[in-house]
Design a protein around this motif. Structure first.
Motif, PDB file in Angstrom:
ATOM      1  N   ARG A 120      54.161  42.530 -17.524  1.00 24.04           N
ATOM      2  CA  ARG A 120      53.675  43.212 -16.325  1.00 24.04           C
ATOM      3  C   ARG A 120      54.776  43.838 -15.495  1.00 24.04           C
ATOM      4  O   ARG A 120      54.542  44.295 -14.388  1.00 24.04           O
ATOM      5  CB  ARG A 120      52.846  42.247 -15.449  1.00 24.04           C
TER       6      ARG A 120
ATOM      7  N   SER B 139      52.798  47.353  -8.430  1.00 18.34           N
ATOM      8  CA  SER B 139      52.203  46.283  -9.234  1.00 18.34           C
ATOM      9  C   SER B 139      53.168  45.113  -9.403  1.00 18.34           C
ATOM     10  O   SER B 139      52.753  43.992  -9.680  1.00 18.34           O
ATOM     11  CB  SER B 139      51.789  46.819 -10.611  1.00 18.34           C
TER      12      SER B 139
ATOM     13  N   GLN C 266      48.324  50.607  -2.358  1.00 14.63           N
ATOM     14  CA  GLN C 266      47.747  51.446  -3.424  1.00 14.63           C
ATOM     15  C   GLN C 266      46.410  52.078  -3.022  1.00 14.63           C
ATOM     16  O   GLN C 266      45.834  52.848  -3.776  1.00 14.63           O
ATOM     17  CB  GLN C 266      47.535  50.610  -4.698  1.00 14.63           C
TER      18      GLN C 266
ATOM     19  N   LYS D  34      42.557  40.537 -14.508  1.00 13.13           N
ATOM     20  CA  LYS D  34      43.806  41.286 -14.673  1.00 13.13           C
ATOM     21  C   LYS D  34      43.919  41.862 -16.079  1.00 13.13           C
ATOM     22  O   LYS D  34      44.366  43.008 -16.262  1.00 13.13           O
ATOM     23  CB  LYS D  34      45.003  40.370 -14.377  1.00 13.13           C
TER      24      LYS D  34
ATOM     25  N   SER E 282      44.238  45.793 -16.977  1.00 14.87           N
ATOM     26  CA  SER E 282      45.529  46.241 -17.511  1.00 14.87           C
ATOM     27  C   SER E 282      45.462  46.737 -18.954  1.00 14.87           C
ATOM     28  O   SER E 282      46.158  47.689 -19.311  1.00 14.87           O
ATOM     29  CB  SER E 282      46.547  45.100 -17.429  1.00 14.87           C
TER      30      SER E 282
END
Length: 247
Positions: A44, A53, A120, A190, A194
């Motif tokens: 990540r 992120s 964001q 997540k 992702s």
């Protein structure tokens, strides 16, 4: 009788000593923390405080460390045989301090995800994971405040402590299981977010998905084992009406 001997043998087989069990549980907890850190670092992009992120990545690490592992350690303090005799106050302070440490990490973990969302332009508090997680944190904060007021401050009467203690114990296990459920749903969420554009889809089970799914299972096992230890009668602190227990 034969039945009695069989029952005794099966009970003896299940009679795991507390300290080796704790050593295994501690190793499992550290493994969970190491794995969530590895996931965020390796797949990540690592950590920062710039609102990207990489700021979000603090969220899973702090939540697993605080709300699961440190909280689980706090819950098991009174199961240590050394706590069963002598002054209770130092163990109360340790229990409360571990829980407070877990709470501080949890608040920082919440701050990380809100900072990321706000920078964001992502909406807050729309998913089941976020509702469950925030509900767990609110319940945890009430639990800590009530426990501090009842058990650490000197003016709570003995009858009120006796009344509140089973409630405190029940919600201790409940909050841990809610924490585990929140972590599992968060990991899943997540991965869905992702593993899509430009990456191997989640449904094709890339290495990241296998790793994070395994992390979720280990967190679940950790939570179940802590609750099992809390429920085990032979590991419970003997209850007494001594002056020591009412100090």
């Amino acid at each position: 009788s034969l039945a009695h001997r069989c029952h005794h043998r099966s009970t003896a087989m299940l009679d795991v000593p507390f300290l080796p069990f704790c050593a295994f549980l501690g190793t499992l907890g550290l493994l969970c923390v190491a794995m969530v850190g590895t996931w965020c670092q390796h797949w990540r992009g690592g950590f920062s405080l710039d609102g990207s992120s990489r700021t979000f990545n603090w969220h899973p690490v702090l939540m697993v460390t605080g709300l699961v592992v440190l909280y689980g350690a706090a819950a098991l303090v009174y199961r240590i045989p050394n706590t069963w005799s002598g002054p209770k106050l130092p163990w109360k302070v340790l229990h409360g301090s571990l829980a407070l440490g877990a709470f501080i990490l949890t608040v920082l973990g919440l701050a990380a995800v809100f900072c990321f969302h706000n920078s964001q332009g992502t909406p807050n508090m729309y998913s089941l994971h976020s509702w469950m997680g925030l509900g767990t944190v609110l319940l945890f904060s009430c639990q800590w405040a009530a426990g501090f007021g009842e058990f650490l401050l000197p003016w709570a009467p003995a009858w009120l402590r006796a009344l509140y203690k089973p409630i405190h114990v029940f919600f201790g296990s409940t909050i841990l299981l809610l924490s585990v459920a929140s972590c599992a749903s968060g990991i899943n969420e997540k991965l869905f977010f992702s593993l899509k554009n430009g990456t191997t889809a989640y449904k094709l089970l890339p290495a990241e998905a296998v790793f994070a799914n395994t992390l979720g299972l280990l967190i679940l096992i950790f939570g179940v084992l802590v609750v099992a230890a809390l429920a085990r009668p032979s590991w419970k602190r003997p209850d007494s009406d001594s002056l020591d227990s009412r100090q």
